[in-house]
Design a protein around this motif. Structure first.
Motif, PDB file in Angstrom:
ATOM      1  N   LYS A   1       0.835  -1.202  -0.102  1.00 60.94           N
ATOM      2  CA  LYS A   1       0.178  -0.115  -0.097  1.00 60.94           C
ATOM      3  C   LYS A   1       0.675   1.228  -0.087  1.00 60.94           C
ATOM      4  CE  LYS A   1      -4.334  -1.734   1.684  1.00 60.94           C
ATOM      5  NZ  LYS A   1      -5.523  -1.498   2.717  1.00 60.94           N
TER       6      LYS A   1
ATOM      7  N   SER B   1       0.403   4.141  -2.718  1.00 58.47           N
ATOM      8  CA  SER B   1       0.449   5.492  -2.450  1.00 58.47           C
ATOM      9  C   SER B   1       1.447   6.532  -3.112  1.00 58.47           C
ATOM     10  CB  SER B   1       0.530   5.637  -0.799  1.00 58.47           C
ATOM     11  OG  SER B   1      -0.671   5.013  -0.258  1.00 58.47           O
TER      12      SER B   1
ATOM     13  N   CYS C   1      -5.410   4.463  -1.505  1.00 57.13           N
ATOM     14  CA  CYS C   1      -5.807   3.093  -1.066  1.00 57.13           C
ATOM     15  C   CYS C   1      -5.686   3.465   0.580  1.00 57.13           C
ATOM     16  CB  CYS C   1      -4.686   2.043  -1.321  1.00 57.13           C
ATOM     17  SG  CYS C   1      -3.261   2.510  -0.817  1.00 57.13           S
TER      18      CYS C   1
ATOM     19  N   VAL D   1      -4.624   3.123   4.044  1.00 60.00           N
ATOM     20  CA  VAL D   1      -3.498   2.683   4.861  1.00 60.00           C
ATOM     21  C   VAL D   1      -3.657   2.767   6.324  1.00 60.00           C
ATOM     22  CG1 VAL D   1      -1.048   3.160   4.970  1.00 60.00           C
ATOM     23  CG2 VAL D   1      -2.223   3.610   3.078  1.00 60.00           C
TER      24      VAL D   1
END
Length: 272
Positions: free
Chosen positions: A255, A259, A265, A267
């Protein structure tokens, strides 16, 4: 829980509840449970597992394998699943997609498409966990499945599945450009860049990850393993090929990479 290569040589890795719980704790957005041989053996044996896991994990659960009727869909949803994935039964009985989506809502119905690329470049749909040829064009079937009521598609490249060579971005892009519903890319992830590539180049709405997490977790933790541990692709793990092909990667690292590439997404401990 098992894992194979090209949907073959299934090897027992451990107890699915353990893996699911760890991935939930590490920040997974959704867990997919797929009974690999349910259609082959005409069974649906995930109900007890899903009921148990749904009481401990509070993210969406998608369940597939052996779901052949509207009543099967109802039974899986009753024990805690949020969505069901239809594959073999959907190809054999396309009306099941329509009936299920009308009864439970299209957002509940995922159609899973397992495909192999042919010499002419087209992709053919296979059923029974990649064992049976159908003659169906994967993109055409995707369009029809959505027209019948599928609210989401889970598209797996059998050619790439379990290899760690990356997703088939061409397959995913063709499907994404042909349907108006979310498409989940599956099959081939070996490192974080493969996820960013299939999102940026293949335009996938989401990504499913298995081997690159499973082998790492199996190596990091002592996991209770069921009987028949020596079945399947044992050499792959005994020679630690899994560790070489799939370097240790966590959901957090994946992730973070997404990012950094500007792909939004969720996190843990951070903004959405």
């Amino acid at each position: 829980m098992v894992k194979g290569i090209h949907l073959e040589g299934l090897r027992v890795l451990g107890v699915p509840e353990f893996f699911a719980r760890r991935y939930y704790e590490e920040g997974a957005d959704e867990i997919l449970f797929m009974d690999a041989v349910a259609s082959l053996y005409g069974r649906n044996s995930l109900l007890q597992l899903i009921e148990k896991v749904s009481q401990e994990i509070f993210i969406p659960l998608t369940v597939g394998g052996g779901i052949r009727t509207v009543e099967d869909v109802r039974a899986v949803l009753r024990v805690g699943a949020d969505k069901v994935a239809l594959n073999t039964a959907a190809v054999r009985q396309p009306h099941l997609i329509q009936e299920a989506s009308q009864r439970f809502g299209s957002s509940t119905i995922v159609v899973a498409i397992d495909a192999i690329q042919k010499e002419d470049g087209r992709y053919e749909v296979f059923t029974d966990y990649g064992r049976e040829s159908t003659g169906l064009d994967a993109v055409e079937w995707a369009i029809r499945a959505v027209a019948l009521g599928a609210g989401e598609l889970l598209v797996t490249s059998i050619d790439r599945e379990g290899t760690g060579r990356g997703y088939d971005e061409g397959l995913i892009l063709r499907v994404v450009e042909s349907v108006p519903v979310p498409v989940i890319a599956c099959g081939g992830a070996g490192k974080a860049v493969h996820l960013t590539d299939v999102v940026t180049k293949g335009k996938a709405d989401a990504v499913a990850v298995a081997s690159m997490l499973h082998y790492n977790l199996a190596n990091r933790f002592p996991i209770e393993k069921p009987d028949k541990i020596e079945e399947g692709n044992t050499v792959f793990l005994e020679e630690r090929r899994g560790s070489r092909v799939f370097p240790g990667t966590s959901l957090g690292e994946i992730k973070a990479e997404l990012s950094r590439e500007g792909i939004p997404c969720r996190v843990l401990g951070g903004p959405e």
